[in-house]
Each structure stands twice: as structure tokens, then as C-alpha cells.
Motif scaffolding. Structure first.
Motif, PDB file in Angstrom:
ATOM      1  N   ARG A 310       0.835  -1.212   0.000  1.00 29.66           N
ATOM      2  CA  ARG A 310       0.000   0.000   0.000  1.00 29.66           C
ATOM      3  C   ARG A 310       0.868   1.260   0.000  1.00 29.66           C
ATOM      4  NH1 ARG A 310      -3.023  -1.229   4.339  1.00 29.66           N
ATOM      5  NH2 ARG A 310      -1.782  -0.074   5.854  1.00 29.66           N
ATOM      6  N   GLU A 311       1.877   1.286   0.865  1.00 26.96           N
ATOM      7  CA  GLU A 311       2.747   2.468   0.952  1.00 26.96           C
ATOM      8  C   GLU A 311       3.556   2.668  -0.328  1.00 26.96           C
ATOM      9  OE1 GLU A 311       5.149   2.101   4.444  1.00 26.96           O
ATOM     10  OE2 GLU A 311       3.430   2.202   5.808  1.00 26.96           O
ATOM     11  N   ALA A 312       4.059   1.563  -0.852  1.00 21.68           N
ATOM     12  CA  ALA A 312       4.864   1.671  -2.087  1.00 21.68           C
ATOM     13  C   ALA A 312       4.006   2.196  -3.241  1.00 21.68           C
ATOM     14  CB  ALA A 312       5.463   0.309  -2.440  1.00 21.68           C
ATOM     15  N   LEU A 313       2.786   1.698  -3.346  1.00 16.74           N
ATOM     16  CA  LEU A 313       1.896   2.184  -4.407  1.00 16.74           C
ATOM     17  C   LEU A 313       1.564   3.662  -4.197  1.00 16.74           C
ATOM     18  CD1 LEU A 313      -0.507  -0.895  -4.676  1.00 16.74           C
ATOM     19  CD2 LEU A 313       1.065  -0.091  -6.445  1.00 16.74           C
ATOM     20  N   ALA A 314       1.363   4.052  -2.948  1.00 11.06           N
ATOM     21  CA  ALA A 314       1.034   5.461  -2.669  1.00 11.06           C
ATOM     22  C   ALA A 314       2.192   6.375  -3.066  1.00 11.06           C
ATOM     23  CB  ALA A 314       0.686   5.629  -1.196  1.00 11.06           C
ATOM     24  N   VAL A 315       3.416   5.923  -2.866  1.00  3.99           N
ATOM     25  CA  VAL A 315       4.578   6.724  -3.272  1.00  3.99           C
ATOM     26  C   VAL A 315       4.598   6.882  -4.793  1.00  3.99           C
ATOM     27  CG1 VAL A 315       7.108   6.793  -3.364  1.00  3.99           C
ATOM     28  CG2 VAL A 315       5.951   6.121  -1.236  1.00  3.99           C
ATOM     29  N   ILE A 316       4.324   5.787  -5.489  1.00  5.69           N
ATOM     30  CA  ILE A 316       4.311   5.855  -6.964  1.00  5.69           C
ATOM     31  C   ILE A 316       3.179   6.771  -7.437  1.00  5.69           C
ATOM     32  CG2 ILE A 316       3.917   4.519  -9.069  1.00  5.69           C
ATOM     33  CD1 ILE A 316       5.204   2.111  -7.577  1.00  5.69           C
ATOM     34  N   PHE A 317       1.984   6.555  -6.900  1.00  2.86           N
ATOM     35  CA  PHE A 317       0.817   7.324  -7.375  1.00  2.86           C
ATOM     36  C   PHE A 317       0.922   8.801  -6.966  1.00  2.86           C
ATOM     37  CE2 PHE A 317      -1.798   3.166  -6.823  1.00  2.86           C
ATOM     38  CZ  PHE A 317      -1.253   2.667  -8.001  1.00  2.86           C
ATOM     39  N   VAL A 321       7.491  10.458  -1.793  1.00  2.00           N
ATOM     40  CA  VAL A 321       7.078  10.315  -0.386  1.00  2.00           C
ATOM     41  C   VAL A 321       6.295  11.540   0.082  1.00  2.00           C
ATOM     42  CG1 VAL A 321       7.996  10.280   1.965  1.00  2.00           C
ATOM     43  CG2 VAL A 321       8.899   8.692   0.263  1.00  2.00           C
ATOM     44  N   ALA A 322       6.693  12.714  -0.391  1.00  4.15           N
ATOM     45  CA  ALA A 322       6.070  13.954   0.102  1.00  4.15           C
ATOM     46  C   ALA A 322       4.563  13.980  -0.134  1.00  4.15           C
ATOM     47  CB  ALA A 322       6.737  15.154  -0.549  1.00  4.15           C
ATOM     48  N   LYS A 323       4.128  13.385  -1.255  1.00  3.60           N
ATOM     49  CA  LYS A 323       2.695  13.436  -1.574  1.00  3.60           C
ATOM     50  C   LYS A 323       2.016  12.074  -1.431  1.00  3.60           C
ATOM     51  CE  LYS A 323       3.051  17.367  -4.700  1.00  3.60           C
ATOM     52  NZ  LYS A 323       3.000  17.841  -6.090  1.00  3.60           N
ATOM     53  N   ALA A 324       2.753  11.148  -0.847  1.00  5.36           N
ATOM     54  CA  ALA A 324       2.192   9.792  -0.755  1.00  5.36           C
ATOM     55  C   ALA A 324       0.998   9.732   0.186  1.00  5.36           C
ATOM     56  CB  ALA A 324       3.275   8.816  -0.285  1.00  5.36           C
ATOM     57  N   ALA A 325       1.084  10.418   1.315  1.00  5.13           N
ATOM     58  CA  ALA A 325       0.039  10.294   2.334  1.00  5.13           C
ATOM     59  C   ALA A 325      -1.301  10.838   1.853  1.00  5.13           C
ATOM     60  CB  ALA A 325       0.474  11.018   3.609  1.00  5.13           C
ATOM     61  N   HIS A 326      -1.279  11.841   1.030  1.00  2.00           N
ATOM     62  CA  HIS A 326      -2.549  12.439   0.600  1.00  2.00           C
ATOM     63  C   HIS A 326      -2.902  12.011  -0.825  1.00  2.00           C
ATOM     64  CE1 HIS A 326      -2.972  14.670   4.285  1.00  2.00           C
ATOM     65  NE2 HIS A 326      -1.700  15.020   4.185  1.00  2.00           N
ATOM     66  N   ARG A 327      -2.196  12.586  -1.779  1.00  3.92           N
ATOM     67  CA  ARG A 327      -2.533  12.281  -3.175  1.00  3.92           C
ATOM     68  C   ARG A 327      -2.343  10.790  -3.462  1.00  3.92           C
ATOM     69  NH1 ARG A 327      -0.066  12.349  -8.289  1.00  3.92           N
ATOM     70  NH2 ARG A 327      -1.604  12.802  -9.907  1.00  3.92           N
ATOM     71  N   GLY A 328      -1.226  10.250  -2.999  1.00  3.15           N
ATOM     72  CA  GLY A 328      -0.930   8.850  -3.285  1.00  3.15           C
ATOM     73  C   GLY A 328      -1.970   7.908  -2.698  1.00  3.15           C
ATOM     74  N   MET A 329      -2.336   8.158  -1.443  1.00  4.11           N
ATOM     75  CA  MET A 329      -3.330   7.284  -0.815  1.00  4.11           C
ATOM     76  C   MET A 329      -4.716   7.482  -1.430  1.00  4.11           C
ATOM     77  SD  MET A 329      -2.075   5.090   1.143  1.00  4.11           S
ATOM     78  CE  MET A 329      -3.590   4.496   1.867  1.00  4.11           C
ATOM     79  N   ALA A 330      -4.982   8.684  -1.911  1.00  6.68           N
ATOM     80  CA  ALA A 330      -6.273   8.910  -2.576  1.00  6.68           C
ATOM     81  C   ALA A 330      -6.359   8.060  -3.841  1.00  6.68           C
ATOM     82  CB  ALA A 330      -6.437  10.390  -2.906  1.00  6.68           C
ATOM     83  N   VAL A 331      -5.270   8.028  -4.603  1.00  6.97           N
ATOM     84  CA  VAL A 331      -5.275   7.205  -5.821  1.00  6.97           C
ATOM     85  C   VAL A 331      -5.316   5.724  -5.446  1.00  6.97           C
ATOM     86  CG1 VAL A 331      -4.016   6.583  -7.917  1.00  6.97           C
ATOM     87  CG2 VAL A 331      -4.059   8.965  -7.145  1.00  6.97           C
ATOM     88  N   TYR A 332      -4.606   5.352  -4.372  1.00  4.37           N
ATOM     89  CA  TYR A 332      -4.670   3.962  -3.914  1.00  4.37           C
ATOM     90  C   TYR A 332      -6.125   3.583  -3.601  1.00  4.37           C
ATOM     91  CZ  TYR A 332      -4.181  -0.165  -0.967  1.00  4.37           C
ATOM     92  OH  TYR A 332      -4.327  -1.425  -0.435  1.00  4.37           O
ATOM     93  N   GLY A 333      -6.836   4.505  -2.952  1.00  5.04           N
ATOM     94  CA  GLY A 333      -8.254   4.255  -2.658  1.00  5.04           C
ATOM     95  C   GLY A 333      -9.070   4.071  -3.930  1.00  5.04           C
ATOM     96  N   GLU A 334      -8.785   4.899  -4.939  1.00  6.52           N
ATOM     97  CA  GLU A 334      -9.484   4.745  -6.233  1.00  6.52           C
ATOM     98  C   GLU A 334      -9.191   3.371  -6.822  1.00  6.52           C
ATOM     99  OE1 GLU A 334      -8.281   7.826  -8.911  1.00  6.52           O
ATOM    100  OE2 GLU A 334      -8.783   9.407  -7.480  1.00  6.52           O
TER     101      GLU A 334
END
Lengths: 374, 144
Positions: A310-317, A321-334
């Protein structure tokens, strides 16, 4: 559509013409060799002439006359090719899967042709030279995802080949298609490993592997393996490939994920077609598959609770790392919502709709749009 | 100069696509499906047969009942995609069929028959469909 293959079989009871043996020569006589050619009238149907269509001479085109007969149970326990004359006294091989409902999918022959014709070679077809250095956090994340995908591919290979030799020869279309599926998986293993090692990174941490173990240790039959490997995991992998293609960093990654997606889509098509056939032709199979699906969801959710993928995908999306928690996790949720929607759609189509509210957590969190119930 | 969208335009793209062997190797090739395209109120149908796109035809809304899947976008979004392909020689990452499908709440590819296997042809042949639209980069295009 391509032209249908034509065949002009001779009546099944008419044997092939038997040539008159040539007169033996002096040297033949020395070896006491008197050819009889009595194998030449051993055929169940002679005079077949299948013709290639627009897409060539396809595997399915050969299913004419007795050669296309696929009974609901294959009682022959030898390696006798379908349509050949059995040899008496052949020791049984001991195939475990002899019921058509245990493996069949009408689309298998076409999928086999598709896999052969749409093959690709990671070594030379992937434009590896388009890969350029990435920020460390993104390279780390991508290598971690590739590590996970390598293990998925390995499980595909081991599972498919582990069942393939137990399938009766009479259903060769399925065996041949699955041979391409295991080769596809080998190709995925190869290209994800290559991507991990191509840009200054390397392989990362092994995944938790609960689903891997569940798939590999399933003993209830090939249909059970199909539910776990190609529906639950298959739909998840398919969705991963789509999103990784969407967030590719270069043409090499675009190529890899787009082509792995096409391969995986073939595997899922076989799975859906097989399960549709199985539940229609085997007593109680609908309920069995329904139960397997519920068990499988439990295994999948244990893997999903592990944060690494989950974290690795959030970093990519998120693009780092700077945007992983918000933008990245939002895309992970999608992505997860797309996966759950795809999975629920498959269940619905198979005639075993799942109540989203009864999915185990965290799957149920992705069963509805993010603002549902707000 | 062919006008997008029209059968003439799709025929020109077919000619480019069918003549280029590169689209048949490396994961392209064999493709058997009937794809609908809904471009605002216009409907077109592409038939892929073996290794070529064998026909392009205009249809109506009812035609979409019978296709394996259809791609539905506004005229502006179609124009944006075709324009992007023309400008770059192929779709950039924001304009691939995969991205356009993911970026839409209801998706780009849909079907009316409810047959999951037929609908999933969009994924199985996604790269060939992408090759087809990318071939339009070589077609001089005017927009209606």
C-alpha cells in the motif's frame, strides 16, 4: 469473423486405404523384414481436410467430426490424443481431473491462439533504453512493487503447472491454453525482475504471502485454484497493472504494464468462462464456489492489512514520499474501489452476487464511493 | 483531408494500421472484436478480424446493443485525444485508452449486453486498440 474451417470427413467406419506393400528387396529379406502396414487402417476418422481462415489454421478449427467430441467425462486414463485409436494394454497415467466441469472453458482454444499470436519478448520488445534515473523514493517504491509482482508471477507458474499435469488429455485445449498462461507468468516474472534491476535499485522486501500460500495449498481441485488465483488475485493484479500503467515513468514501464495487462486479462477470461461452465454443469458447484470466494476474501484481506505494498503504491501514485500520504493514498483508494467493483461485477456475472456490506474489512471500505453515506 | 469523426477518417486510419507490420508483433496482432465508438451523438463501429481492422461503419444508438464494448466520450474529449496523438505521434500517458478509462467515474469502455467476457475484450485487446488510434497520427485530420 474468420472463415470457418471446412472439413470433409469420410464415414467413420471406412478405414484409410491400405497400400499394397512393395516387394521386399534382397537386403530387406536378409534382415527378415516384412512390413505389414497394418497400422494404416487404425483411424477413427479419415479424409479430414480443415482449411485455414483469415487468422490462419487455428486450434479450434480442428474440432470437426469425432475430433471435436469432448464428452462430459474423459474415461481414458492414458495419454491417447483425442480422436486417436487407443492402444490396448496401456498402463493408466492416473489423471485426477477427468470431469469436463472441472476444467473446461469454451474459449480455451481461442485464448490459446490469442496468447501465441500476441506473444512478446521482454528482452527485445521492451524499450529498456527509455528508463532514466528516478528519485530514490520512487525507485524504491517501484522496486518494492516489482518484488511483489515477481512473487505473484511465481505463484501463477507453480499453481498452473502443479495442476496441469493432472488434467486429462481429452481436454487438450485447456491444457494448451494453460501452458501459455504459465509461460505468460514466466514472462511477467522476468520483466518485473528486470525492471527492478534496471535502474540502480534492486529487489525489496518479500510480501506477506498469505494469498500466495492459500493459492498454492488449495487442494480442492483446479476450480478452487481458479477462484483464488485467477478471480480474487487475478482481478487484483489486473487492476494493479492498469494503475501502474497509468502512472508509468517511461515507455518501458508503459509497455510492460500494458502488455502484462493483456496477458492477465486472458487468464481472467478463462477463469470466468470456466466458472460459468462449472456452475452450470456440476451439482452444487455454485454453492461451492460461493463458499470458496468467501474463504478467499478472508485470505486476501490479511495481505491487504500489510502496509508495504500500500505504501509503495502510494509513493508511486503520489509522485514521491512527500505526496504519498494524501494524493498517493487517494489514488490507492481509487484503485481499490476499482478492484472491488471489478471483483463484485465478476461475482454478479457468475450468478453469485456478493453483498458489499458483508465483505471483510478492509475490502468493505472500498465497496462504495468515498462519499457514500456521508 | 479526412474529417473526424467520419467513416472516411476511420478508413484512412485503417489503411495505416493494416499496412504497418509493427502493430502485429510485440504483443499486438490477433484481435477479434467489434468495438463501438460513441462520439457525442455519432456512433461508429470498428470490426477487428485477425490481424487487421476489416471494417468501419456508421451506426446508431441501437447498434451499441450488439457490439462487444463501446467507448463513450464527449466530442471535446475525443477531439482532445485525437489531437494529442497527432501532436505526439502516439497518445501521451494522459491520453491512452487505459488512462481515459481510469479517469472517468463510469469508465470509458462499457457494454449493454452484460456479458463480462465480451466486455473484458477491451482489456485483452487494449494495446491493439491503442495502436489503432495511434495510427491516426499519420492521417491528416480536420475536425467537424
Amino acid at each position: 469473423m474468420a472463415d470457418k474451417a471446412a472439413a470433409k470427413p469420410s464415414p467413420p467406419d471406412r478405414p484409410a486405404p491400405k497400400p499394397v506393400p512393395a516387394k521386399s528387396t534382397q537386403s530387406d529379406e536378409k534382415r527378415n523384414f516384412e512390413p505389414k502396414y497394418n497400422w494404416m487402417d487404425k483411424t477413427r476418422q479419415w479424409g479430414v481436410r480443415v482449411k485455414p481462415g483469415k487468422a490462419g489454421l487455428k486450434l479450434g478449427d480442428l474440432n470437426v467430426g469425432i475430433y471435436g467430441e469432448t464428452p462430459t467425462q474423459w474415461t481414458d486414463q492414458s495419454r491417447n490424443p483425442r480422436g486417436a485409436v487407443p492402444r490396448r494394454g496401456m498402463p493408466p497415467v492416473g489423471y485426477a481431473i477427468r470431469d469436463k466441469a472441472g476444467l473446461w472453458a469454451d474459449c480455451a482454444a481461442d485464448l490459446y491462439e490469442e496468447a501465441i499470436q500476441r506473444r512478446w519478448a521482454p528482452a527485445t520488445d521492451v524499450p529498456w533504453d527509455t528508463i532514466e534515473p528516478l528519485p530514490d523514493d520512487i525507485e524504491h517504491a517501484l522496486c518494492q512493487v516489482c518484488t511483489e509482482l515477481v512473487s505473484y508471477a511465481n505463484v501463477d507458474i507453480e499453481t498452473i503447472t502443479g495442476w496441469q499435469h493432472q488434467m486429462s488429455y481429452g481436454y487438450h485445449e485447456v491444457k494448451q491454453f494453460l501452458a501459455t498462461a504459465s509461460f505468460d507468468a514466466a514472462r511477467h516474472y522476468e520483466c518485473f525482475r528486470k525492471r527492478a534491476l534496471a535502474n540502480g535499485g534492486g529487489l525489496g522486501l518479500e510480501g506477506p504471502g498469505m494469498v500466495n500460500r492459500m493459492i498454492l495449498e488449495s487442494r480442492g481441485g483446479w476450480t478452487e485454484a481458479v477462484v483464488y488465483l485467477l478471480v480474487l488475485r487475478g482481478a487484483f493484479t489486473l487492476t494493479l497493472y492498469r494503475y501502474l500503467g497509468r502512472y508509468a515513468h517511461n515507455d518501458a514501464e508503459r509497455f510492460i504494464f500494458a502488455h502484462a495487462l493483456a496477458d492477465k486479462a486472458r487468464h481472467v477470461t478463462y477463469a470466468l468462462d470456466h466458472l460459468k461452465y462449472a456452475v452450470a454443469h456440476a451439482d452444487d458447484q455454485l454453492q461451492v464456489v460461493r463458499t470458496l470466494i468467501a474463504i478467499g476474501e478472508g485470505g486476501l484481506t490479511r495481505d491487504l492489512r500489510d502496509p508495504v505494498l500500500r505504501e509503495a503504491l502510494a509513493v508511486i501514485f503520489g509522485g514521491g514520499v512527500a505526496k504519498a500520504a494524501h494524493r498517493g493514498m487517494a489514488v490507492y483508494g481509487e484503485m481499490m474501489r476499482d478492484y472491488v467493483a471489478t471483483y463484485l461485477g465478476y461475482c454478479e456475472w457468475l450468478g453469485m452476487p456478493r453483498d458489499p456490506a458483508r465483505l471483510p474489512p478492509p475490502l468493505n471500505e472500498f465497496a462504495n464511493p468515498p462519499d457514500a453515506g456521508a | 483531408m479526412a474529417v473526424f469523426p467520419s467513416v472516411d477518417w476511420f478508413d484512412e486510419v485503417r489503411n495505416v494500421f493494416n499496412a504497418d507490420d509493427r502493430y502485429r508483433g510485440a504483443g499486438g496482432g490477433y484481435c477479434n472484436c467489434v468495438a463501438g465508438l460513441k462520439i457525442a451523438d455519432h456512433v461508429f463501429v470498428l470490426t477487428f478480424d485477425g490481424v487487421e481492422c476489416s471494417a468501419a461503419a456508421e451506426g446508431d444508438d441501437g447498434t451499441l446493443d450488439d457490439v462487444d464494448f463501446y467507448l463513450d466520450m464527449s466530442a471535446a474529449d475525443w477531439r482532445d485525444m485525437v489531437g494529442n496523438i497527432a501532436a505526439n505521434g502516439a497518445a501521451d500517458l494522459h491520453h491512452t485508452l487505459n488512462t481515459l478509462d481510469l479517469d472517468r467515474a463510469d469508465g470509458l469502455a462499457m457494454s449493454r449486453h452484460g456479458d463480462q467476457v465480451r466486455e473484458d475484450l477491451f482489456f485483452r485487446y487494449n494495446q491493439t486498440l491503442q495502436f489503432f488510434f495511434d495510427a491516426s497520427a499519420l492521417v491528416e485530420t480536420a475536425f467537424a
